[in-house]
Design a protein around this motif. Structure first.
Motif, PDB file in Angstrom:
ATOM      1  N   LYS A  91      -5.639  11.174  33.824  1.00  0.00           N
ATOM      2  CA  LYS A  91      -6.153  11.965  35.169  1.00  0.00           C
ATOM      3  C   LYS A  91      -6.784  13.457  34.314  1.00  0.00           C
ATOM      4  CE  LYS A  91      -2.356  11.855  37.285  1.00  0.00           C
ATOM      5  NZ  LYS A  91      -1.875  10.585  36.511  1.00  0.00           N
ATOM      6  N   THR A 134      11.761  13.107  36.550  1.00  0.00           N
ATOM      7  CA  THR A 134      11.722  13.865  35.480  1.00  0.00           C
ATOM      8  C   THR A 134      12.614  15.041  35.315  1.00  0.00           C
ATOM      9  OG1 THR A 134      10.096  15.240  37.056  1.00  0.00           O
ATOM     10  CG2 THR A 134       9.160  13.572  35.604  1.00  0.00           C
ATOM     11  N   ASP A 172       0.027   8.765  34.599  1.00  0.00           N
ATOM     12  CA  ASP A 172      -0.392   8.804  33.343  1.00  0.00           C
ATOM     13  C   ASP A 172      -1.560   8.048  32.887  1.00  0.00           C
ATOM     14  OD1 ASP A 172       1.715  10.505  32.767  1.00  0.00           O
ATOM     15  OD2 ASP A 172       3.340   8.755  32.418  1.00  0.00           O
ATOM     16  N   THR A 193       7.998   9.268  43.708  1.00  0.00           N
ATOM     17  CA  THR A 193       7.993  10.580  43.717  1.00  0.00           C
ATOM     18  C   THR A 193       8.127  11.130  45.324  1.00  0.00           C
ATOM     19  OG1 THR A 193       7.171  12.729  42.754  1.00  0.00           O
ATOM     20  CG2 THR A 193       5.565  11.235  43.621  1.00  0.00           C
ATOM     21  N   HIS A 213      -0.374  16.602  32.148  1.00  0.00           N
ATOM     22  CA  HIS A 213      -2.022  16.131  32.174  1.00  0.00           C
ATOM     23  C   HIS A 213      -2.365  16.474  30.823  1.00  0.00           C
ATOM     24  CE1 HIS A 213      -2.402  15.770  36.696  1.00  0.00           C
ATOM     25  NE2 HIS A 213      -1.193  14.984  36.233  1.00  0.00           N
TER      26      HIS A 213
HETATM   27  P1  IMO Z   1       1.442  12.407  35.881  1.00  0.00           P
HETATM   28  O1  IMO Z   1       0.720  13.376  37.042  1.00  0.00           O
HETATM   29  C1  IMO Z   1       4.340   9.090  35.248  1.00  0.00           C
HETATM   30  C2  IMO Z   1       7.867   9.331  37.861  1.00  0.00           C
HETATM   31  C3  IMO Z   1       9.198   9.638  37.156  1.00  0.00           C
HETATM   32  C4  IMO Z   1      10.129   8.911  38.026  1.00  0.00           C
HETATM   33  C5  IMO Z   1       9.664   9.107  39.578  1.00  0.00           C
HETATM   34  C6  IMO Z   1      10.312  10.327  40.176  1.00  0.00           C
HETATM   35  O2  IMO Z   1       1.509  12.935  34.778  1.00  0.00           O
HETATM   36  O3  IMO Z   1       0.719  11.119  35.999  1.00  0.00           O
HETATM   37  P2  IMO Z   1      10.149  12.742  40.045  1.00  0.00           P
HETATM   38  O4  IMO Z   1      10.273  13.814  38.906  1.00  0.00           O
HETATM   39  O5  IMO Z   1       8.791  12.721  40.526  1.00  0.00           O
HETATM   40  O6  IMO Z   1      11.199  12.770  41.123  1.00  0.00           O
HETATM   41  O7  IMO Z   1      10.257  11.416  39.626  1.00  0.00           O
HETATM   42  O8  IMO Z   1       8.195   9.432  39.306  1.00  0.00           O
HETATM   43  N1  IMO Z   1       6.870  10.371  37.516  1.00  0.00           N
HETATM   44  C7  IMO Z   1       5.791  10.121  36.879  1.00  0.00           C
HETATM   45  N2  IMO Z   1       5.388   8.972  36.235  1.00  0.00           N
HETATM   46  N3  IMO Z   1       3.431  10.291  35.391  1.00  0.00           N
HETATM   47  C8  IMO Z   1       3.751  11.245  36.399  1.00  0.00           C
HETATM   48  O9  IMO Z   1       3.074  12.198  36.547  1.00  0.00           O
HETATM   49  C9  IMO Z   1       5.190  11.214  36.885  1.00  0.00           C
HETATM   50  N4  IMO Z   1       5.537  12.118  37.853  1.00  0.00           N
HETATM   51  C10 IMO Z   1       6.788  11.501  38.142  1.00  0.00           C
HETATM   52  O10 IMO Z   1       9.144   9.260  35.738  1.00  0.00           O
HETATM   53  O11 IMO Z   1      10.042   7.398  37.770  1.00  0.00           O
END
Ligand code: IMO
Ligand code: GDP
Ligand code: MG
Length: 424
Positions: free
Chosen positions: A16, A129, A13, A237, A41
């Protein structure tokens, strides 16, 4: 021939989507290389706001090819929702979007497994998520996954085998799927919809663009501290979010990579569980959250907020080979008297600047305090207008991080972006 990579250096977040949109006119193609609809995004221009999940952020500029690479995991239902909305708002998606045959598909049971796995973790939830990301990448690595190209080859048989595996797993987790027939009907309908898009061997597409002298911008999702290998494991993730992920997630050789843009907020946020050394639990943290509207673009969850962490940023710069830094949301700190930056960690009384194996232990951040700039920067047009204290903040960060900050973002709109002269 040029492949540049833009990726997040923190816990996601960072902004990007906004910057990919701003940089797209410099490129012939934009490509996502990992992650899935866990990403959100955000782009803002001409008074409109869009949140993209699986579709690259280069779709709103001037006809660049946008590619969903093999490293991505795709949920057909969420893709359909996203694509239909974009088509409604006039984006000619079918002519500019290409999807790799090798993307792995997120099925309804992957999402159920994500929820069941989280439930089984009790108090140690990752706070995912809930989009089925972990189970889909697990199936990919354990060689049980379903790829988009499979929809043209014995699809029903492959789908049924995977479904049965998942039902067995769900049963062992004590989870009973509800409304599965309904979910599957929607999913199959979305598969048919997907067939209307260019489903390609994207590794050949990208490499032939490069052979023609064209340039590609790779768009990272999540952030370096969520990387499966180097992030705050297990609170990460399930993909490689670092620049190396662009090579494996697109079929681009490492020697083709040019610039690596590392993007970070002027402070730090995190959603979900897991350690966060500079997290603020006080009124300052709340103030950053309110001023920065720090709520998840996908889940609406409150983002945890804290001061910028230079120990973690230096680590992220090292892992990614960052050549240029992009600082986001500087305007959020416009009204602060003082700004803090964590320059080292104190662990069991010993100071270190090395990001430790586990940041779960008791880390005491060592802060440097800088004076705030107390100036509204949101309407500024050039770096010459920046207040002195903000210029000093930039100079301080560039010195600490040994990397130039070439773009500064001062608001969510496309236009609130200041490109600085590259100084190396
Ligand atoms: P963007 O691309 C912020 C976090 C989730 C959780 C961990 C694992 O928008 O920056 P997952 O669903 O991937 O198995 O969750 O990763 N998480 C994110 N946090 N921005 C994201 O994407 C995220 N995608 C996953 O909150 O802690
Ligand atoms: P991404 O996942 O990295 O693309 O980032 P998100 O879209 O999830 O979160 C970034 C949020 O900050 C979005 O709501 C953006 O509109 C907003 N944003 C981006 N850049 C700036 C900025 O410079 N200032 C402010 N105030 N908001 C910004
Ligand atoms: Mg996001």
């Amino acid at each position: 021939m040029k492949v540049d990579v833009l990726l997040g250096l923190q816990w996601g977040d960072e902004g990007k989507g906004k910057v990919v949109d701003v940089l797209t006119p410099r490129y012939d193609a934009v490509a996502r290389f990992q992650g899935g609809p866990n990403a959100g995004h955000t782009l803002e221009f001409e008074g409109k706001k869009y949140v993209l999940r699986s579709i690259p952020s280069g779709i709103f500029q001037h006809g660049q090819i946008n590619i969903i690479g093999n490293g991505v995991v795709l949920d057909p239902v969420l893709f359909k929702q996203e694509a239909e909305e974009l088509e409604k708002s006039g984006v000619d998606l079918r002519s500019i979007l290409k999807i790799s045959k090798k993307v792995h598909l997120i099925t309804p049971t992957h999402r159920l497994l994500d929820a069941a796995n989280e439930k089984a973790k009790g108090g140690k939830k990752i706070g995912t998520t809930g989009k089925g990301i972990g189970p889909t990448y697990t199936d990919k690595i354990s060689r049980n996954g379903l790829r988009l190209g499979d929809v043209f080859h014995n699809f029903n048989e492959k789908y049924s085998a995977l479904r049965q595996r998942h039902l067995d797993q769900l049963e062992s987790l004590g989870s009973k799927p509800e409304n599965l027939d309904e979910l599957e009907e929607k999913w199959m309908d979305a598969i048919e919809y997907l067939k209307g898009f260019g489903i390609v061997d994207s590794e050949f597409l990208i490499n032939s663009l490069l052979a023609q002298g064209k340039s590609v911008l790779c768009e990272g999702a999540q952030g370096t501290l969520l990387d499966i290998d180097f992030g705050s494991y297990p609170f990460v993730t399930s993909s490689n979010t670092i620049s190396a992920g662009a090579c494996s997630g697109l079929g681009v050789a490492p020697n083709k990579i040019g610039e690596v843009f590392g993007i970070f907020k002027a402070y730090c946020t995190r959603v979900g569980s897991g350690p966060f050394p500079t997290e603020l639990f006080d009124a300052t943290g709340k103030r950053i959250r309110d001023l920065g509207h720090e709520y998840g673009a996908v889940t609406g969850r409150e983002r945890r907020c804290g001061w910028i962490d230079l120990v973690a940023l230096r680590y992220a710069i090292m892992l990614n080979g960052v050549t240029q830094l992009i600082m986001m949301k500087s305007d959020v700190l416009d009204d602060f008297d003082e700004i803090k930056a964590c320059v080292a960690y104190k662990i069991k009384g010993v100071e270190t600047t090395q990001f430790p194996f586990s940041i779960d232990e008791d880390i005491e951040p060592v802060y440097v305090t800088l004076p705030g700039w107390k100036t509204d920067m949101t309407k500024m047009q050039s770096e010459d207008e920046f207040p002195e204290n903000f210029k000093n903040y930039i100079a301080f960060l560039e010195k600490e991080l040994a990397t130039p900050i070439t773009i500064v973002s001062i608001g969510p709109d496309r236009k609130q972006t200041i490109v600085r002269e590259k100084k190396n």
